[in-house]
Design an enzyme around this catalytic site. Sequence first.
Site, PDB file in Angstrom:
ATOM      1  N   GLU A 255      -9.249   3.551   2.053  1.00  0.00           N
ATOM      2  CA  GLU A 255      -8.808   3.443   0.659  1.00  0.00           C
ATOM      3  C   GLU A 255      -7.707   2.421   0.444  1.00  0.00           C
ATOM      4  O   GLU A 255      -7.576   1.842  -0.641  1.00  0.00           O
ATOM      5  CB  GLU A 255      -8.347   4.817   0.155  1.00  0.00           C
ATOM      6  CG  GLU A 255      -6.944   5.239   0.543  1.00  0.00           C
ATOM      7  CD  GLU A 255      -6.724   5.350   2.045  1.00  0.00           C
ATOM      8  OE1 GLU A 255      -5.615   5.025   2.512  1.00  0.00           O
ATOM      9  OE2 GLU A 255      -7.662   5.764   2.766  1.00  0.00           O
TER      10      GLU A 255
ATOM     11  N   ASP B  22     -12.181   6.824   3.392  1.00  0.00           N
ATOM     12  CA  ASP B  22     -10.927   6.837   4.149  1.00  0.00           C
ATOM     13  C   ASP B  22     -10.408   5.427   4.405  1.00  0.00           C
ATOM     14  O   ASP B  22      -9.363   5.256   5.005  1.00  0.00           O
ATOM     15  CB  ASP B  22     -11.125   7.585   5.471  1.00  0.00           C
ATOM     16  CG  ASP B  22      -9.806   8.020   6.089  1.00  0.00           C
ATOM     17  OD1 ASP B  22      -8.802   8.087   5.356  1.00  0.00           O
ATOM     18  OD2 ASP B  22      -9.783   8.299   7.302  1.00  0.00           O
TER      19      ASP B  22
ATOM     20  N   LYS C 250     -10.425  13.638   6.461  1.00  0.00           N
ATOM     21  CA  LYS C 250      -9.838  13.628   7.802  1.00  0.00           C
ATOM     22  C   LYS C 250      -9.887  15.052   8.362  1.00  0.00           C
ATOM     23  O   LYS C 250      -9.416  15.985   7.718  1.00  0.00           O
ATOM     24  CB  LYS C 250      -8.384  13.150   7.747  1.00  0.00           C
ATOM     25  CG  LYS C 250      -8.219  11.683   7.371  1.00  0.00           C
ATOM     26  CD  LYS C 250      -6.744  11.303   7.374  1.00  0.00           C
ATOM     27  CE  LYS C 250      -6.523   9.882   6.885  1.00  0.00           C
ATOM     28  NZ  LYS C 250      -7.020   8.857   7.798  1.00  0.00           N
TER      29      LYS C 250
ATOM     30  N   ASP D 260       1.546   7.178   4.965  1.00  0.00           N
ATOM     31  CA  ASP D 260       0.613   6.097   4.676  1.00  0.00           C
ATOM     32  C   ASP D 260       1.114   5.206   3.542  1.00  0.00           C
ATOM     33  O   ASP D 260       0.401   4.312   3.087  1.00  0.00           O
ATOM     34  CB  ASP D 260      -0.772   6.671   4.330  1.00  0.00           C
ATOM     35  CG  ASP D 260      -1.905   5.717   4.672  1.00  0.00           C
ATOM     36  OD1 ASP D 260      -1.658   4.754   5.415  1.00  0.00           O
ATOM     37  OD2 ASP D 260      -3.030   5.941   4.212  1.00  0.00           O
TER      38      ASP D 260
ATOM     39  N   LYS E  19       0.852  -1.195   0.000  1.00  0.00           N
ATOM     40  CA  LYS E  19       0.000   0.000   0.000  1.00  0.00           C
ATOM     41  C   LYS E  19       0.885   1.242   0.000  1.00  0.00           C
ATOM     42  O   LYS E  19       1.602   1.510   0.946  1.00  0.00           O
ATOM     43  CB  LYS E  19      -0.902   0.004   1.231  1.00  0.00           C
ATOM     44  CG  LYS E  19      -1.680   1.305   1.422  1.00  0.00           C
ATOM     45  CD  LYS E  19      -2.383   1.343   2.781  1.00  0.00           C
ATOM     46  CE  LYS E  19      -2.973   2.712   3.069  1.00  0.00           C
ATOM     47  NZ  LYS E  19      -3.574   2.797   4.423  1.00  0.00           N
TER      48      LYS E  19
ATOM     49  N   ASP F  76      -2.852  10.711   2.251  1.00  0.00           N
ATOM     50  CA  ASP F  76      -4.227  10.280   2.513  1.00  0.00           C
ATOM     51  C   ASP F  76      -5.008  11.410   3.175  1.00  0.00           C
ATOM     52  O   ASP F  76      -4.905  11.629   4.375  1.00  0.00           O
ATOM     53  CB  ASP F  76      -4.217   9.042   3.417  1.00  0.00           C
ATOM     54  CG  ASP F  76      -5.629   8.543   3.711  1.00  0.00           C
ATOM     55  OD1 ASP F  76      -6.549   8.936   2.969  1.00  0.00           O
ATOM     56  OD2 ASP F  76      -5.783   7.767   4.668  1.00  0.00           O
TER      57      ASP F  76
ATOM     58  N   ARG G 173      -7.184  -0.624   1.489  1.00  0.00           N
ATOM     59  CA  ARG G 173      -7.613  -1.990   1.184  1.00  0.00           C
ATOM     60  C   ARG G 173      -8.119  -2.105  -0.250  1.00  0.00           C
ATOM     61  O   ARG G 173      -8.045  -3.187  -0.849  1.00  0.00           O
ATOM     62  CB  ARG G 173      -8.668  -2.444   2.189  1.00  0.00           C
ATOM     63  CG  ARG G 173      -9.989  -1.710   2.129  1.00  0.00           C
ATOM     64  CD  ARG G 173     -10.787  -1.843   3.410  1.00  0.00           C
ATOM     65  NE  ARG G 173     -10.112  -1.172   4.528  1.00  0.00           N
ATOM     66  CZ  ARG G 173     -10.599  -1.118   5.760  1.00  0.00           C
ATOM     67  NH1 ARG G 173     -11.753  -1.708   6.042  1.00  0.00           N
ATOM     68  NH2 ARG G 173      -9.940  -0.496   6.717  1.00  0.00           N
TER      69      ARG G 173
END
Length: 516
Positions: free
Chosen positions: A349, A347, A276, A287, A264, A269, A351
Site C-alpha cells: 500500500e 499489503d 498480515k 510503518d 509514507k 498497516d 507505494r
Amino acid sequence: MAFPLPKDESNLDSAITSGSQWDAVILVAPDHKGLDNLLLRQTIEAHQRIDARVGQEAILLISSEIAGGRLIYAPTGALNRDYDDVRSFADAAKKAIVMARDAGARKPLLVVAGVPDSRLYQYSLEVAYLGACQALWQPLEAREALGEESTEPVECIGLYARGKLDLTWLQAVEAGRRVARDLCGTEPERMSPPKFAEYCEQTFAGSAVKVRVIADDAQLRQDYPLLHAVARASTHVERHQPRVIRMEYQGEGEPQRTLLFAGKGITYDTGGADLKVDGHMAGMSRDKGGAAAVAGFMQTVARLKPKGLRVVAEIGAVRNSIGSDAFVADEIIKSHAGTRVRIGNTDAEGRLVLADLLSHLREDAKGATDAKLFSIATLTGHAARAFGPYTAYVENGPSRDHQCAQKLVDLGDLWGDPGEVSRSRREDFHFIRPRSKADDVLSCNNAASSVTARGHQFPMAFLVRASGLEEHGLSSAEPLPYMHIDIAGSGVEGGDWQHGMPSAAPVVALAARYLR
C-alpha cells in the site's frame, strides 16, 4: 519539546574538576594510554589496578576530584580496521550516557579523545552527541503519562572541543530527529492520521514552515485516488480518517535550490484485505517512519531557516484498515497522474500513497530552480534483507547523473547515518509492466519482497511510472532528479519493529547534504 541541549566547553582542565558546572565526565576514546590530561589518565589507571573491566567496557569510576564525582569511561575499541567507522563513537556514547543518567547525572560533559587522524572521523564529537541523544529519547506516550522531567532528566550535554562547533546546526538536527522519533515511535491510536496531522500543526505553529492539512474526503478521493483507496476501509471511523499534510518552506531571497519530499505515513498497516498473519502485524505502527523522517527534516529546516532554499513536503497519513469497504487485489485505480494501476496485493500500500504524493510534487517541480525530488518510506523487507541496517538509495537517471545518492552516502558515512547506493534497472520496469490493455502498471507481485528478486528496486520503477515521473528522465525535455529512499532496514534500531527505538534515518544525512 525538551532534549539535552549541546553546550561547548573549551577548557578541559577546569571543566573536569570538582566544582565545575558539570556533574559527570564521559570519556569516549579507543583507549586511555594516549590521554594528555593527567587527571583523567591517573583516575583510570588507579581503577584499572583493581578492576580489569576498565578499558574493556563502559564503566562508572568514582573520584572526588572529578566533576560530580563521576567519570564514565567508554572505550570504542579498535578504529584502525578497514571496516571501522565513526559509529563506534556513537555506540560508546550511547552506553555511557545511559550509565551517567542512571547514576543521577543531569549535566554531563562529553569528552572524545584518541580520534584517528582521518577525515572519516572528523565529526566524532558531534556523532557521539547525536548518539547520546538517541539513547536518551523516551517515547511520546511515556513523556505524556509520566512527565518529561522524570522520563528524560538529562538537561544538557557539554561538548569539549579543541575547535569551534556549529552548535546551532547540531541542535537543529537533533530537534528534527526528535520529531521523527516521536512520529515514528508512537502507538497507532495516539498517532492516528488526524493525530499525526495535529502533531505537525503544533510542531510548526509560528515557524517558517507553513502547514496545510487536507481532510475532506471528496477532495482526497479526487486528488489522491490511490491514497484514498488504501484508506477506504478506514473512512467510516472518524479517528482513523486519512490526511494529507503539506508543508512548505521558502527561505529568504530568490530560491537557488528546491527540495521536494513525499513521505509514507501508514499509521497502521494491517496488510488490508491481504491480511498480515502469523504475528507479522506487530510493529506496523512504525510503518509511518518515512513520513516521520520527512517531518523531522522539515523541523531542522524550520530551525535553521536557510536562505535561497525552497522545500515542499507532502505526507500521506493513512491507516490500511480491513473491512467491507477495503480495496482488494485485481482492482484497477487511476492515479493522480492518470496512470491505470492494477492492484497486485493490498499489503503493498505504501507505494500507492507515495505515487499520488509524487505526482503532486512533480507539478511543484516544473519550472522550479534546481529541483530534486525524494520519497522516503519503510517500504520493503527486501531493503532490510539486502542492506541490513543501512538506508537504501534508489535513483533515476537524472539523480544518478548528479551523483545525488553517492553524495548522501559519503556524508552519511561521516555523520554516522550510513546508506547504500542501489540501482534502477530495466528488469524493474519489466516486472511492473501491464499484462493487458486494461491497465498501465502492476503495483506488485504476491510474494514477500524479501524473497522477490530486486524486491526493493522494482517498487521505485512503479513509483516512477504511476506518478508520471517517467516523463522526466535523462532524455526528456525537463529532466527531474528523483531518489527513492527505503528505510525499512534503517528506520529502527536492531530491526525490531515493535520494540526497537526509531533511528530517525536519514535526517542527519539529508541535513548534512542540504543544510550545511
